[in-house]
Each structure stands twice: as structure tokens, then as C-alpha cells.
Design an enzyme around this catalytic site. Structure first.
Site, short mmCIF file in Angstrom:
data_model
loop_
_atom_site.label_atom_id
_atom_site.label_comp_id
_atom_site.label_asym_id
_atom_site.label_seq_id
_atom_site.Cartn_x
_atom_site.Cartn_y
_atom_site.Cartn_z
N ILE A 1 96.77 20.51 56.66
CA ILE A 1 95.47 19.95 57.08
C ILE A 1 95.60 19.37 58.49
CG2 ILE A 1 93.65 18.25 56.58
CD1 ILE A 1 94.28 18.50 53.63
N HIS B 1 86.92 11.93 43.45
CA HIS B 1 87.17 13.28 43.95
C HIS B 1 87.47 14.24 42.80
CE1 HIS B 1 88.43 16.54 46.35
NE2 HIS B 1 89.74 16.30 46.33
N ARG C 1 96.37 15.25 40.56
CA ARG C 1 96.35 14.38 41.74
C ARG C 1 97.09 13.08 41.44
NH1 ARG C 1 91.29 16.69 41.77
NH2 ARG C 1 90.86 17.91 43.63
N ASN D 1 95.83 12.47 48.74
CA ASN D 1 95.51 12.31 47.31
C ASN D 1 96.51 11.39 46.60
OD1 ASN D 1 93.17 13.68 46.56
ND2 ASN D 1 94.19 15.67 46.63
N ASN E 1 102.89 8.94 47.22
CA ASN E 1 101.96 8.75 48.34
C ASN E 1 101.58 7.28 48.58
OD1 ASN E 1 102.17 11.40 48.89
ND2 ASN E 1 100.18 12.01 48.04
#
Ligand code: TXD
Length: 319
Positions: A14, A176, A89, A121, A96
Site C-alpha cells: 500500500i 471494517h 484481522r 489492521n 500491529n
């Protein structure tokens, strides 16, 4: 006027696509950051070498230290680990969360005036962690998910109706992906709401339900096809729309994960709602009245986000 500076924390799939889009759209200069040395530098140089062909003026550089993001106007965060096939996720949360703590500290030190867009995520929890770790005002820290979810929904609807994607609008709320809440009565083709289109025989309720489910599973469908990594073109395009609205003070109304302070009966967490993005960051949260099943879907989504944030608080009580 000097060009804007856009810092991309995370230079993977990304991040690289974001840098290319910033160049192509001439939104400003780009600094790519990553912990893997060479990748941000290599991508920056590669994209810079495309600029004479495409005719854009944008200074691109790659850095391996947070100093490089100093005084950025916008910071877009993709740092972390993406989903592998079969992974949810939420599995990503532990890894993360630590990344968000590091990134938040870097932003606090070097780019505390920036507008920060989080993509990592599990999104609704990571944007919360990033805001907590950075200490930036909540209206300057926002999560990207709704623009992507609604873009997927719009694309599937345009394909179903055989009309231009430009004439399809979609309204989504909530977390999401899996817990996304599409609002059919506010989703339209040139202003005609979806329930009316069902009545007009353009599609059936059953087809519409299938499209909604495909939208919810949109991320997993791509992960399953790619096998390594997750979607990146549409997520990057979605974050760029948000950055552009901020930099140009366009005041677009976009579904984003925003910090709620009582709106929709929710306080102190990030959830996907329509917001106005302008030079002040999140300038307004659009609060509509929800009907029975919409409210139930939204509450379920909020419950899921709360569960993730509670898990974050257990892992990192200092946040
Ligand atoms: O709608 C949405 N929000 C999303 C979110 C849609 C699609 C993908 N979404 C998530 O974005 C995905 O689950 C990941 O958490 C992020 C980034 O996805 P991308 O596909 O770009 O992942 P990559 O290619 O693995 O890139 C991540 C980069 C990689 O280069 C790592 O070296 C780097 O992040 N990384 C770090 N950078 C800085 N600092 C730290 N600590 C760090 N750790 C890894």
C-alpha cells in the site's frame, strides 16, 4: 506556495502505491519510511524515475529514521503485518499494536501537526492505539476503511446495474469488513435509493443481499486470490481521497473511522461514520437516525470494536 509533504510510514504494497498516486496526482512531496532498509529508498527512486514520463513534479525520498518525516502535513500509516490466507484481522492485533506504539511515538516527536490516516489492521483498534500513542488531537487522527468498503459496494452495484460507477453512491457505517453496516436506503443510483431500485425491478432483494455479503468479504476475497498479502490498489486510492480532501480543504463527506464523543451513543472509541474532512481534519461527524435493523447492526459492530480495544488495553495497559 511550498509543496505539501506527505509521509508514508510503511513502504510495502500500500505504501508504494500511495507514493505513486501522490506523484501522479501531484499532491506534494513524498517521504517513504520503513524498518526494512533499502525498500523505501528503492521505491522512491523507482517512482521518481517515472516522473519525467508521466510529467509530475514531486520530490520522493526513502528514509529509515523517523527524523525523515519531520514536519509532514499528512502521515499515512500502513506499517505492520498484513493478513495471510485464513488469518483474521484480529489475529494481527498483538503484532500491529506494538508497531502503532512505535509509529505514534515517531509522529509525536517529529510530525505532531500532521493529519494522520491509519490503514493498518485491525483498523478500528489500530487507529485508536495510534491516537493514544501519538497524543495527537482525535480530529487529526482518522482511520481508512469506510471509503474502501463503500467503494467495493459501489463497484459491485454498478456492475449489477450496468451503470457508471460515478453515479452510484453508497453509505456504510460501522467497523471494517465483517461488521460493516451498509445503509441501503441511503445508497443510490443517481439519487434513487436501493430499495426503490428493487421495487423497480432493477435487481432483487436476494441479489442485493449477496452483493452486501460480497462487500463484507471483499478483503478476504482478494487475500484468497493473491495468496500472499492483501488488497492494495483500492485501499491506497481510498486513503488518497481522504488526504486530498484535507490538503485541498475540499470538505468531502467520507465514511471514516472517527473518534466518537457521544455521537450514535458511543463514547471514547473509533467507529466508521460519515465525516466531513477539511483543513481542520475531521471537521464534523454526520449523525443520522438509525432504524431498527440498522441500529442493531451498528451496535453489533461497536461491540466488536470495543472487544478489540479491550484486548489492546490488556496487552498495553499504558495506552
Ligand atoms: O481497509 C483497510 N484499512 C485495509 C487495511 C485494507 C487492506 C490492507 N489493510 C492493512 O494495511 C493490512 O492488513 C496491513 O496491516 C496494512 C498494510 O498493508 P500492505 O499490503 O501495505 O502490507 P505490507 O506490504 O506488508 O507493508 C507493510 C510494511 C512492510 O514494508 C514492513 O516492513 C513495514 O510495514 N513495517 C514497518 N514499518 C515501520 N515501522 C514498523 N515497526 C514496521 N513493521 C513493519
Amino acid at each position: 506556495m511550498a509543496r505539501s509533504k506527505i509521509a508514508l510510514v510503511g513502504s510495502g504494497q500500500i505504501g508504494g502505491t500511495l507514493a505513486h498516486l501522490v506523484g501522479l496526482k501531484e499532491l506534494g512531496d513524498v517521504v517513504l519510511f520503513d524498518i526494512v532498509d533499502g525498500v523505501p529508498q528503492g521505491k522512491a527512486l523507482d517512482i521518481a524515475q517515472s516522473s519525467p514520463v508521466d510529467g509530475f513534479d514531486s520530490a520522493l525520498s526513502g528514509v529509515s529514521s523517523y527524523e525523515g518525516i519531520a514536519d509532514a502535513d499528512v502521515v499515512i500509516v500502513t506499517a505492520g503485518v498484513p493478513r495471510k490466507p485464513g488469518m483474521s484481522r484480529d489475529d494481527l492485533i498483538g503484532i500491529n499494536l506494538k508497531v502503532m506504539e512505535q509509529v505514534g511515538a515517531g509522529i509525536a516527536k517529529y510530525a505532531s501537526d500532521a493529519f494522520v490516516i491509519c490503514i493498518t489492521n485491525p483498523l478500528d483498534a489500530m487507529v485508536w492505539a495510534l491516537q493514544q500513542a501519538s497524543g495527537l488531537p482525535p480530529e487529526k487522527v482518522v482511520g481508512m476503511a469506510g471509503v474502501l468498503d463503500s467503494s467495493r459496494f459501489r463497484y459491485f452495484l454498478a456492475d449489477e446495474f450496468k451503470v457508471s460507477v460515478e453515479d452510484v453512491t453508497a453509505f456504510v457505517l460501522g467497523g471494517h469488513g465483517d461488521t460493516m453496516v451498509p445503509l441501503a436506503r441511503y445508497s443510490t443510483v443517481a439519487g434513487i435509493p436501493l430499495p426503490d431500485l428493487v421495487k423497480m425491478g432493477w435487481t432483487t432483494q436476494e441479489r442485493l443481499d449477496q452483493i452486501i455479503q460480497r462487500t463484507r468479504d471483499g478483503g478476504a476475497e482478494i487475500v484468497g486470490l493473491l495468496k500472499t498479502g492483501s488488497a492494495f490498489y483500492a485501499p491506497a486510492a481510498s486513503a488518497i481521497a481522504m488526504a486530498e480532501s484535507y490538503l485541498k480543504d475540499k470538505k468531502r463527506v467520507l465514511p471514516c473511522a472517527a473518534y466518537l464523543t457521544g455521537q450514535y451513543g458511543v463514547d471514547g472509541i473509533y467507529v466508521g461514520v460519515p465525516v466531513v474532512i477539511g483543513a481542520g481534519g475531521v471537521e464534523k461527524i454526520v449523525e443520522i437516525e438509525l432504524q431498527g435493523d440498522e441500529k442493531a447492526g451498528f451496535d453489533k459492530s461497536v461491540g466488536a470494536v470495543k472487544g478489540l480495544i479491550d484486548a489492546c488495553k490488556q496487552i498495553a495497559p499504558n495506552l
